[in-house]
Design a protein around this motif. Structure first.
Motif, PDB file in Angstrom:
ATOM      1  N   ARG A 182     -19.144  53.951 -51.512  1.00  0.00           N
ATOM      2  CA  ARG A 182     -19.452  54.863 -50.135  1.00  0.00           C
ATOM      3  C   ARG A 182     -20.106  54.146 -49.146  1.00  0.00           C
ATOM      4  NH1 ARG A 182     -21.465  59.673 -52.518  1.00  0.00           N
ATOM      5  NH2 ARG A 182     -18.887  60.137 -52.048  1.00  0.00           N
ATOM      6  N   ASP A 183     -21.596  53.433 -49.851  1.00  0.00           N
ATOM      7  CA  ASP A 183     -21.708  52.698 -48.831  1.00  0.00           C
ATOM      8  C   ASP A 183     -20.939  51.364 -49.411  1.00  0.00           C
ATOM      9  OD1 ASP A 183     -24.249  54.983 -48.798  1.00  0.00           O
ATOM     10  OD2 ASP A 183     -25.281  52.965 -51.230  1.00  0.00           O
ATOM     11  N   PHE A 184     -20.049  51.076 -49.031  1.00  0.00           N
ATOM     12  CA  PHE A 184     -19.710  49.531 -48.497  1.00  0.00           C
ATOM     13  C   PHE A 184     -18.859  50.414 -48.027  1.00  0.00           C
ATOM     14  CE2 PHE A 184     -15.360  47.521 -49.880  1.00  0.00           C
ATOM     15  CZ  PHE A 184     -15.818  46.469 -48.946  1.00  0.00           C
ATOM     16  N   TYR A 185     -18.167  51.707 -48.222  1.00  0.00           N
ATOM     17  CA  TYR A 185     -16.835  51.424 -46.995  1.00  0.00           C
ATOM     18  C   TYR A 185     -17.968  51.778 -45.495  1.00  0.00           C
ATOM     19  CZ  TYR A 185     -12.945  51.641 -49.690  1.00  0.00           C
ATOM     20  OH  TYR A 185     -11.593  51.120 -50.812  1.00  0.00           O
ATOM     21  N   ARG A 186     -19.220  52.925 -45.386  1.00  0.00           N
ATOM     22  CA  ARG A 186     -19.909  52.553 -44.316  1.00  0.00           C
ATOM     23  C   ARG A 186     -20.184  52.371 -43.594  1.00  0.00           C
ATOM     24  NH1 ARG A 186     -21.502  58.066 -43.399  1.00  0.00           N
ATOM     25  NH2 ARG A 186     -23.329  57.680 -42.334  1.00  0.00           N
ATOM     26  N   SER A 187     -20.788  50.634 -44.347  1.00  0.00           N
ATOM     27  CA  SER A 187     -21.173  49.495 -44.244  1.00  0.00           C
ATOM     28  C   SER A 187     -19.798  48.676 -43.469  1.00  0.00           C
ATOM     29  CB  SER A 187     -21.610  48.084 -45.225  1.00  0.00           C
ATOM     30  OG  SER A 187     -20.340  47.898 -45.797  1.00  0.00           O
ATOM     31  N   LEU A 188     -18.158  48.409 -43.201  1.00  0.00           N
ATOM     32  CA  LEU A 188     -17.173  48.463 -42.595  1.00  0.00           C
ATOM     33  C   LEU A 188     -16.901  49.109 -41.188  1.00  0.00           C
ATOM     34  CD1 LEU A 188     -15.012  47.832 -45.877  1.00  0.00           C
ATOM     35  CD2 LEU A 188     -16.487  46.301 -44.825  1.00  0.00           C
ATOM     36  N   TYR A 189     -17.665  50.251 -41.018  1.00  0.00           N
ATOM     37  CA  TYR A 189     -17.568  50.858 -39.885  1.00  0.00           C
ATOM     38  C   TYR A 189     -17.572  49.655 -38.406  1.00  0.00           C
ATOM     39  CZ  TYR A 189     -17.313  54.017 -36.061  1.00  0.00           C
ATOM     40  OH  TYR A 189     -16.626  55.016 -34.341  1.00  0.00           O
ATOM     41  N   PRO A 190     -18.113  48.998 -38.497  1.00  0.00           N
ATOM     42  CA  PRO A 190     -18.164  47.841 -36.932  1.00  0.00           C
ATOM     43  C   PRO A 190     -16.915  47.221 -37.007  1.00  0.00           C
ATOM     44  CG  PRO A 190     -20.289  47.692 -37.985  1.00  0.00           C
ATOM     45  CD  PRO A 190     -19.349  48.371 -39.329  1.00  0.00           C
ATOM     46  N   LEU A 191     -16.116  46.936 -38.268  1.00  0.00           N
ATOM     47  CA  LEU A 191     -14.713  46.417 -38.190  1.00  0.00           C
ATOM     48  C   LEU A 191     -13.957  47.147 -37.454  1.00  0.00           C
ATOM     49  CD1 LEU A 191     -14.880  44.591 -41.872  1.00  0.00           C
ATOM     50  CD2 LEU A 191     -15.903  43.540 -39.373  1.00  0.00           C
ATOM     51  N   LEU A 197     -12.663  57.641 -36.140  1.00  0.00           N
ATOM     52  CA  LEU A 197     -13.886  57.966 -35.092  1.00  0.00           C
ATOM     53  C   LEU A 197     -15.421  57.846 -35.537  1.00  0.00           C
ATOM     54  CD1 LEU A 197     -11.978  61.404 -34.403  1.00  0.00           C
ATOM     55  CD2 LEU A 197     -12.235  59.524 -33.146  1.00  0.00           C
ATOM     56  N   SER A 198     -15.821  57.599 -37.044  1.00  0.00           N
ATOM     57  CA  SER A 198     -16.841  57.372 -37.085  1.00  0.00           C
ATOM     58  C   SER A 198     -17.025  57.325 -38.613  1.00  0.00           C
ATOM     59  CB  SER A 198     -18.183  58.836 -37.503  1.00  0.00           C
ATOM     60  OG  SER A 198     -17.506  59.831 -38.609  1.00  0.00           O
ATOM     61  N   ALA A 199     -18.383  56.813 -39.124  1.00  0.00           N
ATOM     62  CA  ALA A 199     -18.636  55.747 -40.530  1.00  0.00           C
ATOM     63  C   ALA A 199     -17.728  56.840 -42.087  1.00  0.00           C
ATOM     64  CB  ALA A 199     -19.642  55.129 -40.469  1.00  0.00           C
ATOM     65  N   ASP A 200     -17.969  58.402 -40.972  1.00  0.00           N
ATOM     66  CA  ASP A 200     -17.438  58.804 -42.754  1.00  0.00           C
ATOM     67  C   ASP A 200     -16.461  59.558 -42.430  1.00  0.00           C
ATOM     68  OD1 ASP A 200     -20.656  59.901 -41.838  1.00  0.00           O
ATOM     69  OD2 ASP A 200     -20.190  61.511 -40.581  1.00  0.00           O
ATOM     70  N   ASN A 201     -15.874  58.524 -41.822  1.00  0.00           N
ATOM     71  CA  ASN A 201     -14.035  58.528 -41.888  1.00  0.00           C
ATOM     72  C   ASN A 201     -13.379  57.406 -43.169  1.00  0.00           C
ATOM     73  OD1 ASN A 201     -14.395  59.503 -38.615  1.00  0.00           O
ATOM     74  ND2 ASN A 201     -13.023  60.742 -40.346  1.00  0.00           N
ATOM     75  N   LEU A 202     -14.658  56.772 -43.601  1.00  0.00           N
ATOM     76  CA  LEU A 202     -14.645  55.674 -44.667  1.00  0.00           C
ATOM     77  C   LEU A 202     -14.463  55.802 -45.615  1.00  0.00           C
ATOM     78  CD1 LEU A 202     -15.664  52.694 -41.833  1.00  0.00           C
ATOM     79  CD2 LEU A 202     -13.067  53.265 -42.134  1.00  0.00           C
ATOM     80  N   SER A 203     -14.143  55.746 -46.655  1.00  0.00           N
ATOM     81  CA  SER A 203     -14.478  56.289 -48.608  1.00  0.00           C
ATOM     82  C   SER A 203     -13.303  55.749 -48.861  1.00  0.00           C
ATOM     83  CB  SER A 203     -14.278  58.165 -48.499  1.00  0.00           C
ATOM     84  OG  SER A 203     -13.614  58.322 -48.171  1.00  0.00           O
ATOM     85  N   TYR A 204     -13.531  56.069 -50.555  1.00  0.00           N
ATOM     86  CA  TYR A 204     -12.881  54.746 -51.091  1.00  0.00           C
ATOM     87  C   TYR A 204     -10.845  55.636 -51.134  1.00  0.00           C
ATOM     88  CZ  TYR A 204      -9.691  54.087 -56.094  1.00  0.00           C
ATOM     89  OH  TYR A 204      -9.500  54.061 -56.787  1.00  0.00           O
ATOM     90  N   ALA A 205     -11.308  57.095 -51.304  1.00  0.00           N
ATOM     91  CA  ALA A 205     -10.184  58.740 -50.101  1.00  0.00           C
ATOM     92  C   ALA A 205      -9.186  57.347 -49.659  1.00  0.00           C
ATOM     93  CB  ALA A 205     -11.003  59.680 -49.916  1.00  0.00           C
ATOM     94  N   ILE A 210      -7.356  51.915 -44.885  1.00  0.00           N
ATOM     95  CA  ILE A 210      -8.511  50.460 -44.374  1.00  0.00           C
ATOM     96  C   ILE A 210      -7.994  49.062 -45.014  1.00  0.00           C
ATOM     97  CG2 ILE A 210     -11.430  50.447 -44.427  1.00  0.00           C
ATOM     98  CD1 ILE A 210     -11.645  53.469 -45.259  1.00  0.00           C
ATOM     99  N   PHE A 211      -8.119  49.386 -46.364  1.00  0.00           N
ATOM    100  CA  PHE A 211      -7.483  47.255 -46.194  1.00  0.00           C
ATOM    101  C   PHE A 211      -6.521  47.100 -45.534  1.00  0.00           C
ATOM    102  CE2 PHE A 211      -3.599  45.472 -48.153  1.00  0.00           C
ATOM    103  CZ  PHE A 211      -4.562  44.100 -48.390  1.00  0.00           C
ATOM    104  N   ASP A 212      -5.140  48.556 -45.116  1.00  0.00           N
ATOM    105  CA  ASP A 212      -4.348  47.419 -44.428  1.00  0.00           C
ATOM    106  C   ASP A 212      -4.359  47.898 -42.944  1.00  0.00           C
ATOM    107  OD1 ASP A 212      -1.375  47.966 -44.339  1.00  0.00           O
ATOM    108  OD2 ASP A 212      -1.525  49.874 -43.068  1.00  0.00           O
ATOM    109  N   LEU A 237     -11.451  45.605 -50.553  1.00  0.00           N
ATOM    110  CA  LEU A 237     -10.594  45.778 -50.243  1.00  0.00           C
ATOM    111  C   LEU A 237      -9.427  46.497 -50.833  1.00  0.00           C
ATOM    112  CD1 LEU A 237     -12.002  46.247 -46.433  1.00  0.00           C
ATOM    113  CD2 LEU A 237     -12.138  47.977 -47.076  1.00  0.00           C
ATOM    114  N   ARG A 238      -9.140  45.339 -50.862  1.00  0.00           N
ATOM    115  CA  ARG A 238      -7.842  44.306 -51.736  1.00  0.00           C
ATOM    116  C   ARG A 238      -7.981  45.362 -52.823  1.00  0.00           C
ATOM    117  NH1 ARG A 238      -2.782  41.447 -51.204  1.00  0.00           N
ATOM    118  NH2 ARG A 238      -1.827  42.592 -53.377  1.00  0.00           N
ATOM    119  N   THR A 239      -8.800  44.951 -54.032  1.00  0.00           N
ATOM    120  CA  THR A 239      -8.776  45.465 -55.228  1.00  0.00           C
ATOM    121  C   THR A 239      -9.309  46.679 -55.637  1.00  0.00           C
ATOM    122  OG1 THR A 239     -10.210  43.230 -55.718  1.00  0.00           O
ATOM    123  CG2 THR A 239     -10.062  45.494 -57.442  1.00  0.00           C
ATOM    124  N   LEU A 240     -10.112  47.417 -54.051  1.00  0.00           N
ATOM    125  CA  LEU A 240      -9.860  49.466 -54.446  1.00  0.00           C
ATOM    126  C   LEU A 240      -9.085  49.896 -53.763  1.00  0.00           C
ATOM    127  CD1 LEU A 240     -13.672  48.803 -52.673  1.00  0.00           C
ATOM    128  CD2 LEU A 240     -12.944  49.954 -55.039  1.00  0.00           C
TER     129      LEU A 240
END
Length: 478
Positions: A182-191, A197-205, A210-212, A237-240
């Protein structure tokens, strides 16, 4: 000693030269494309070049006169329609992929055999094909609502596969990764703040999405914040994405999750069977264009992950896998046919052979033979893999075809010889029988007749029929 080594090497070379390839079936992933996130993705010029390059490499392996793997009797320069079959779903990316591959397989005659470019007319004038003798290789497009799509994209609109894939998100493995990353994906939000829309939209789900997005932006958009992604972040990102997509497409305890791999295997068997029934005459080369999800499902189903852990990962753009039908000698002997599995990762990787089903044989899946005796459980359509004499049936599903909202189930048999397994030289052979082909063709014919003969219904006044729109899906495939 030197003399003995030379003789041994000569023996190996003579064995390799003695092999004769009679037919090949290739399954290809599309090349580089725009991101799937916004829908309406298209094949890029880079993607077309990748597929063209791969097609050229297969041409060098199977068509060139000086290649030890040349298909027996294949036309080296000029395309012969009866020798080549190509098919892809009616999607621009996959049709473009197959077209680019075929351009590499049979380039313009002016580039490879200038003497065949022009023809002489009765009035002594000559005329040439456009574009320096461009060769028009027939590509069979398959409509989305055609029953034939099951053989290339058996998971599309299939509720059985969708339900089985959804079970992955209830697993302990998935929930653990969802929490730990969860923290890893949220850290990518600036990219990707311009896209999500928000960092909450970023997760392993949304691991693949996200990788694409980041991968495509990093490659194609020089002003995108995604260009700031580090190599370590992109690798993570690719590994996940690898783990998420593999989990959605294969589970050993849930066969329905890899149903599309079984239908692909049935299609491959059908094409090889045509070559065998014609005694190696035609067709000699078949190309099918599809999606990465079918690759992953097949990697798991064929136990390729035992041969290399790389098969747990997504295949690169323009990746291909091939099934090579050959005999150890020059003659076409139906009782001594073999199949070799090969994989090429992307447009830069080498074409390598790998063992299937944990056989441990790097160059051969198993022997194929023609059985003319009374039908046995492992024999349908003339081509079977030779099984151990004391083979024990592990799993057998009676022949049937299920049609449920476009979902077709093809039967599979798993065999194992316990005595061979106990010696460590195990050969667990999966035989996928295309028993539903005839039934599907009959069903398709009846469906077409009903469709053409039925009364056409006009839309309500003032309304147009709705066009198809891309629907979001947890299981991305193209």
């Amino acid at each position: 000693m030197l003399h003995a080594s030379t003789l041994a090497l000569a023996g190996l070379v003579s064995t390799a030269v003695a092999e004769t390839v009679h037919g090949v079936v290739v399954f290809s992933r599309h090349g580089d494309r725009t991101t799937k996130h916004f829908g309406a993705q298209v094949l890029t010029p880079l993607g077309a070049q990748q597929c063209f390059q791969v097609g050229s490499e297969y041409r060098a392996r199977y068509f060139a006169s000086d290649s030890p793997h040349r298909i027996n009797g294949i036309s080296e320069f000029q395309h012969v329609a009866a020798q080549v079959w190509a098919s892809a779903p009616d999607q621009s990316i996959l049709l473009g992929t197959a077209t680019s591959f075929l351009q590499g397989l049979y380039p313009p005659l002016g580039d490879i055999q200038a003497s065949d470019v022009s023809m002489q007319l009765a009035n002594s004038s000559s005329v040439s094909n456009p574009l320096s003798g461009y060769q028009y290789v027939t590509l069979h497009g398959i409509n989305d609502d055609s029953p034939e799509t099951v053989w290339i994209k058996g998971d599309d609109d299939c509720p059985v596969v969708a339900a089985a894939s959804a079970d992955f998100k209830t697993s302990a493995e998935y929930k653990s990764r969802l929490a730990s990353t969860r923290d890893f994906y949220r850290s990518l939000y600036p990219l990707v703040h311009e896209i999500y829309l928000s960092a909450d939209n970023l997760s392993y789900a949304k691991a693949y999405d996200i990788f694409d997005v980041i991968n495509v932006e990093n490659l194609h958009n020089a002003t995108s914040p995604a260009r700031n992604v580090t190599a370590d972040q992109l690798f993570q990102l690719r590994t996940l994405a690898d783990s998420a997509e593999f989990g959605l497409n294969y589970n050993n305890s849930q066969p329905a999750r890899s149903l599309h791999a079984r239908t692909l295997a049935a299609s491959v068997l059908s094409h090889l069977n045509e070559t065998v029934n014609s005694a190696g005459q035609n067709p000699k080369f078949a190309l099918l264009a599809g999606s990465y999800d079918t690759f992953l499902a097949f990697f798991g189903l064929a136990n390729l992950t035992a041969a290399s852990p790389d098969f747990f990962g997504l295949p690169d753009y323009a990746s291909t896998m091939a099934f090579e039908l050959f005999t150890p000698g020059a003659a076409f002997d139906k009782d001594d046919l073999h199949v070799r599995y090969l994989f090429k990762n992307g447009s830069t990787g080498a074409i390598k052979s790998f063992p299937l089903f944990g056989s441990g044989k790097a160059d051969c899946v198993g022997r194929l033979c023609q059985r003319h005796a009374a039908a046995r459980p492992e024999h349908r359509g003339g081509v079977v893999q030779r099984l151990p004499e004391r083979g024990r049936l592990l799993r057998r599903v009676q022949q049937r075809r299920q049609v449920r909202r476009g979902c077709h189930v093809v039967c599979c048999w798993w065999w194992r010889d316990d005595s061979v397994l106990s010696r460590g030289g195990s050969i667990a052979v999966l035989v996928v029988m295309a028993v539903a082909i005839l039934g599907n063709l009959i069903w398709a014919a009846m469906w077409l007749v009903r469709r053409k003969g039925g009364r056409r219904r006009r839309p309500l006044r003032g309304w147009e029929r709705p066009s198809k729109r891309a629907q979001p899906s947890d299981k991305e495939s193209v």
